[in-house]
Design a protein around this motif. Structure first.
Motif, PDB file in Angstrom:
ATOM      1  N   VAL A  21      46.456   6.114   1.695  1.00 30.29           N
ATOM      2  CA  VAL A  21      45.827   5.937   0.511  1.00 30.29           C
ATOM      3  C   VAL A  21      44.255   6.053   0.801  1.00 30.29           C
ATOM      4  O   VAL A  21      43.752   5.259   1.967  1.00 30.29           O
ATOM      5  N   ARG A  22      43.558   6.759   0.224  1.00 30.64           N
ATOM      6  CA  ARG A  22      42.021   7.172   0.427  1.00 30.64           C
ATOM      7  C   ARG A  22      41.118   6.303  -0.343  1.00 30.64           C
ATOM      8  O   ARG A  22      39.877   5.713   0.320  1.00 30.64           O
ATOM      9  N   GLY A  23      41.644   5.642  -1.329  1.00 35.58           N
ATOM     10  CA  GLY A  23      40.761   4.983  -2.140  1.00 35.58           C
ATOM     11  C   GLY A  23      41.305   4.289  -3.462  1.00 35.58           C
ATOM     12  O   GLY A  23      42.457   4.940  -4.053  1.00 35.58           O
ATOM     13  N   VAL A  24      41.066   3.152  -3.910  1.00 38.49           N
ATOM     14  CA  VAL A  24      41.574   2.567  -4.999  1.00 38.49           C
ATOM     15  C   VAL A  24      40.347   2.406  -6.052  1.00 38.49           C
ATOM     16  O   VAL A  24      39.187   1.717  -5.488  1.00 38.49           O
ATOM     17  N   TYR A  25      40.388   2.746  -7.232  1.00 41.75           N
ATOM     18  CA  TYR A  25      39.371   2.642  -8.090  1.00 41.75           C
ATOM     19  C   TYR A  25      39.830   1.833  -9.388  1.00 41.75           C
ATOM     20  O   TYR A  25      40.880   1.931 -10.038  1.00 41.75           O
ATOM     21  N   GLU A  26      38.659   1.366 -10.171  1.00 48.07           N
ATOM     22  CA  GLU A  26      38.750   0.497 -11.376  1.00 48.07           C
ATOM     23  C   GLU A  26      37.899   0.984 -12.340  1.00 48.07           C
ATOM     24  O   GLU A  26      37.078   1.524 -11.886  1.00 48.07           O
ATOM     25  N   SER A  27      37.878   0.643 -13.304  1.00 50.16           N
ATOM     26  CA  SER A  27      37.169   1.153 -14.725  1.00 50.16           C
ATOM     27  C   SER A  27      36.070   0.083 -14.960  1.00 50.16           C
ATOM     28  O   SER A  27      36.224  -1.381 -14.685  1.00 50.16           O
ATOM     29  N   ARG A  28      34.874   0.759 -15.186  1.00 47.27           N
ATOM     30  CA  ARG A  28      33.766   0.003 -15.694  1.00 47.27           C
ATOM     31  C   ARG A  28      33.957  -0.713 -17.056  1.00 47.27           C
ATOM     32  O   ARG A  28      33.281  -1.705 -17.518  1.00 47.27           O
ATOM     33  N   ASP A  29      34.885   0.126 -17.643  1.00 43.72           N
ATOM     34  CA  ASP A  29      35.239  -0.446 -19.270  1.00 43.72           C
ATOM     35  C   ASP A  29      36.187  -1.447 -19.177  1.00 43.72           C
ATOM     36  O   ASP A  29      36.749  -1.669 -18.401  1.00 43.72           O
ATOM     37  N   PRO A  30      36.309  -2.089 -20.271  1.00 47.91           N
ATOM     38  CA  PRO A  30      37.155  -3.409 -20.296  1.00 47.91           C
ATOM     39  C   PRO A  30      38.669  -3.069 -20.714  1.00 47.91           C
ATOM     40  O   PRO A  30      39.155  -3.359 -21.662  1.00 47.91           O
ATOM     41  N   ILE A  31      39.303  -1.987 -19.786  1.00 46.34           N
ATOM     42  CA  ILE A  31      40.518  -1.701 -19.661  1.00 46.34           C
ATOM     43  C   ILE A  31      41.171  -1.898 -18.584  1.00 46.34           C
ATOM     44  O   ILE A  31      40.739  -1.908 -17.356  1.00 46.34           O
ATOM     45  N   ARG A  32      42.381  -2.026 -18.441  1.00 49.69           N
ATOM     46  CA  ARG A  32      43.209  -2.513 -17.315  1.00 49.69           C
ATOM     47  C   ARG A  32      43.713  -1.088 -16.706  1.00 49.69           C
ATOM     48  O   ARG A  32      44.911  -0.894 -16.880  1.00 49.69           O
ATOM     49  N   VAL A  33      42.848  -0.518 -15.784  1.00 52.99           N
ATOM     50  CA  VAL A  33      43.708   0.581 -15.439  1.00 52.99           C
ATOM     51  C   VAL A  33      43.177   0.784 -13.865  1.00 52.99           C
ATOM     52  O   VAL A  33      41.859   0.328 -13.638  1.00 52.99           O
ATOM     53  N   VAL A  34      43.905   1.209 -13.088  1.00 50.94           N
ATOM     54  CA  VAL A  34      43.622   1.349 -11.590  1.00 50.94           C
ATOM     55  C   VAL A  34      44.124   2.786 -11.305  1.00 50.94           C
ATOM     56  O   VAL A  34      45.294   3.138 -11.485  1.00 50.94           O
ATOM     57  N   VAL A  35      43.015   3.531 -10.542  1.00 52.46           N
ATOM     58  CA  VAL A  35      43.393   4.824 -10.127  1.00 52.46           C
ATOM     59  C   VAL A  35      43.511   5.043  -8.509  1.00 52.46           C
ATOM     60  O   VAL A  35      42.641   4.269  -7.883  1.00 52.46           O
ATOM     61  N   VAL A  36      44.673   5.450  -8.074  1.00 51.81           N
ATOM     62  CA  VAL A  36      44.923   5.305  -6.778  1.00 51.81           C
ATOM     63  C   VAL A  36      44.507   6.899  -6.165  1.00 51.81           C
ATOM     64  O   VAL A  36      45.229   7.741  -6.666  1.00 51.81           O
ATOM     65  N   ASP A  37      43.867   7.256  -5.096  1.00 47.17           N
ATOM     66  CA  ASP A  37      43.530   8.372  -4.664  1.00 47.17           C
ATOM     67  C   ASP A  37      44.220   8.402  -3.134  1.00 47.17           C
ATOM     68  O   ASP A  37      43.884   7.705  -2.283  1.00 47.17           O
ATOM     69  N   LYS A  38      45.257   9.476  -3.020  1.00 43.69           N
ATOM     70  CA  LYS A  38      45.897   9.296  -1.954  1.00 43.69           C
ATOM     71  C   LYS A  38      46.419  10.478  -1.442  1.00 43.69           C
ATOM     72  O   LYS A  38      46.068  11.442  -1.796  1.00 43.69           O
ATOM     73  N   GLU A  39      46.593  10.759   0.055  1.00 39.08           N
ATOM     74  CA  GLU A  39      46.880  11.943   0.611  1.00 39.08           C
ATOM     75  C   GLU A  39      48.243  12.759  -0.182  1.00 39.08           C
ATOM     76  O   GLU A  39      49.012  11.701  -0.417  1.00 39.08           O
ATOM     77  N   SER A  40      48.446  14.088  -0.112  1.00 37.94           N
ATOM     78  CA  SER A  40      49.711  14.529  -0.600  1.00 37.94           C
ATOM     79  C   SER A  40      50.844  14.068   0.158  1.00 37.94           C
ATOM     80  O   SER A  40      50.797  14.008   1.264  1.00 37.94           O
ATOM     81  N   GLY A  41      51.709  13.693  -0.475  1.00 41.42           N
ATOM     82  CA  GLY A  41      52.992  13.203   0.007  1.00 41.42           C
ATOM     83  C   GLY A  41      54.342  13.589  -0.956  1.00 41.42           C
ATOM     84  O   GLY A  41      55.320  13.291  -0.591  1.00 41.42           O
ATOM     85  N   GLY A  42      54.025  14.023  -2.031  1.00 39.51           N
ATOM     86  CA  GLY A  42      54.983  14.396  -3.180  1.00 39.51           C
ATOM     87  C   GLY A  42      54.992  13.329  -4.214  1.00 39.51           C
ATOM     88  O   GLY A  42      54.333  11.992  -4.081  1.00 39.51           O
ATOM     89  N   THR A  43      55.898  13.591  -5.299  1.00 42.60           N
ATOM     90  CA  THR A  43      56.151  12.803  -6.435  1.00 42.60           C
ATOM     91  C   THR A  43      56.551  11.411  -5.973  1.00 42.60           C
ATOM     92  O   THR A  43      56.021  10.327  -6.517  1.00 42.60           O
TER      93      THR A  43
END
Length: 447
Positions: free
Chosen positions: A128-150
């Motif tokens: 996993v290259r990085g984990v991100y959250e939103s500055r807006d009041p929403i419960r969302v987490v975005v994960v940036d990872k190296e390619s490994g398939g679905t």
């Protein structure tokens, strides 16, 4: 030549009898599905959605999305997940090897910032290259990872999730904003025993013929894989289904190796091996359904997508479900792999036998009765049995559409679909053979 003619005659006769028996067996399963739906309707199932929306007792749910790109369609799907009505719904979006442009698009979409959130390594994944959250009041987490398939991306989402329940919604489906509120209720009845919940309905029919064929296929699958299999505690999701699964069960069974179908097969196998009471519940409610196909191209895509998942689940059944793999996927294998091949062989041999004078018209007619006529019985029977099981939700217009579509479905489309199923199963089986070693190595059950 005489011996050849006799061999063809007896082969065609044997195939016709076998196909007739398989058709009768398939109709029996539809009847089982009708009885299961009737029993559920009599028992009743109150909707506690309003109470659960405000209750702190309902477990939190993490809905995972693995978008293939940063297209408007992918971002719209993520927004739909954020709009779900639930007290504690977290959305985890896993980006599998995104480009810089795609990553920037997602940053702008949700106003992301780098998060210090830890990532557990419960399931093996690409880094996993990085984990991100939103500055807006929403419960969302975005994960940036190296390619490994679905499947690798699904596992990364499970690692990041903090909720005890994981939600899986098909991007190619239409689902209600209250889907999580309805789906969590069967799980609350017996949380320790309920490993997962599969819910939804069959595809609604539209005015064009191809959409009605798709609706008939979806209805048969819904009444068998859902309603009928529920009576044996062997529920499997159909395309467009919504799925909830306990996070601890996913981790204990070794995580994802493919899509939702393979996960449910794996959960069945792991639970059966543990020899403890369990259930995977079926919710026949209007919470989610596949998109209605418009035109032969979309219908082809629907069939190919479903057949690919079924073929992979069968070919990987030992690594997915151990000694219980055949028990779980047997009926689907007979219906989606064996029957199309037998039907196609019966048609070819009967046609060749008629030309050469080895097969008479009576036997050729029996072949049609065993295939096309039995197919009409199954399609019409599915429509009637659903009306019997759920009379309160009867739709006369849709019932009429489906009745009229059953005849051309089995006198042309059925034969074409057989060729599709054979080709798709063969291609998927070849792909599964190449990946089987990697699946066994990387997805052994966690300690």
């Amino acid at each position: 030549m005489e011996s050849t003619g006799q061999a063809v005659f007896w082969t065609v006769q044997a195939l016709a009898v076998l196909l007739f028996l398989m058709g009768a067996g398939a109709f029996r399963v539809l009847v089982q599905g009708c009885f299961a739906l009737r029993r559920r309707a009599r028992a009743g199932f109150p909707d506690y959605s309003d109470a659960l929306l405000k209750s702190a007792l309902a477990p939190a749910v993490t809905t995972i999305a693995v978008p293939p790109d940063a297209s408007p369609e992918s971002r719209q799907f993520a927004r739909r997940l954020l709009d779900l009505h639930f007290g504690r719904n977290e959305v985890v979006i896993v980006l599998d090897g995104p480009s810089e442009v795609e990553m920037e698009t997602w940053r702008n979409e949700f106003k992301l910032y780098q998060s210090a959130r830890p990532v557990e390594r419960k399931l093996p994944t690409a880094p996993v290259r990085g984990v991100y959250e939103s500055r807006d009041p929403i419960r969302v987490v975005v994960v940036d990872k190296e390619s490994g398939g679905t499947a690798d991306a699904w596992n990364a989402g499970v690692n990041v999730a903090t909720s005890p329940v994981i939600g899986l919604l098909d991007p190619e489906s239409e689902f209600s904003p209250t889907v999580l509120l309805r789906m969590i209720q069967p799980m609350l009845e017996a949380f320790e025993e309920t490993v997962a919940v599969c819910g939804g309905e069959s595809i609604p029919a539209a005015a064009d013929l191809t959409s009605r064929w798709g609706a008939l296929e979806s209805l048969r699958a819904w009444m068998t894989r859902g309603a009928a299999f529920a009576s044996r505690n062997l529920v499997l999701p159909i395309p467009g289904s919504a799925v909830l699964a306990r996070r601890d069960a996913i981790i204990a069974s070794g995580g994802f190796t493919g899509g939702a179908l393979e996960l449910i097969v794996r959960l069945h196998g792991f639970a059966l091996a543990s020899q403890k009471p369990y259930r995977i519940a079926f919710l026949p409610a209007p919470v989610s359904h596949g998109r209605t196909p418009r035109g032969i191209r979309e219908l082809r895509h629907m069939v190919r997508r479903d057949q690919r998942e079924l073929a992979l689940a069968f070919r990987n059944r030992k690594s997915l479900a151990g000694p219980f793999g055949w028990r779980i996927v047997r009926d689907l294998y007979l219906d989606r792999s064996v029957r199309p091949k037998l039907e196609t062989a019966a048609y070819v041999l009967a046609a060749a036998g008629l030309v050469m004078g080895w097969v008479d018209w009576k036997l050729a007619g029996f072949v049609l009765i065993s295939t096309a006529a039995m197919g009409m019985v199954q399609s019409l029977g599915a429509v009637v049995l659903r009306e019997v099981a759920q009379p309160a939700r009867s739709d006369p217009a849709q019932t009429t559409y489906l009745f009229l579509a059953a005849i051309p479905e089995n006198l042309g489309y059925r034969q074409l679909r057989n060729l599709w199923l054979i080709a798709d199963f063969s291609r998927s089986a070849a792909a599964a053979k190449l990946n089987r070693g990697r699946i066994v190595k990387n997805h052994s059950p966690a300690e």
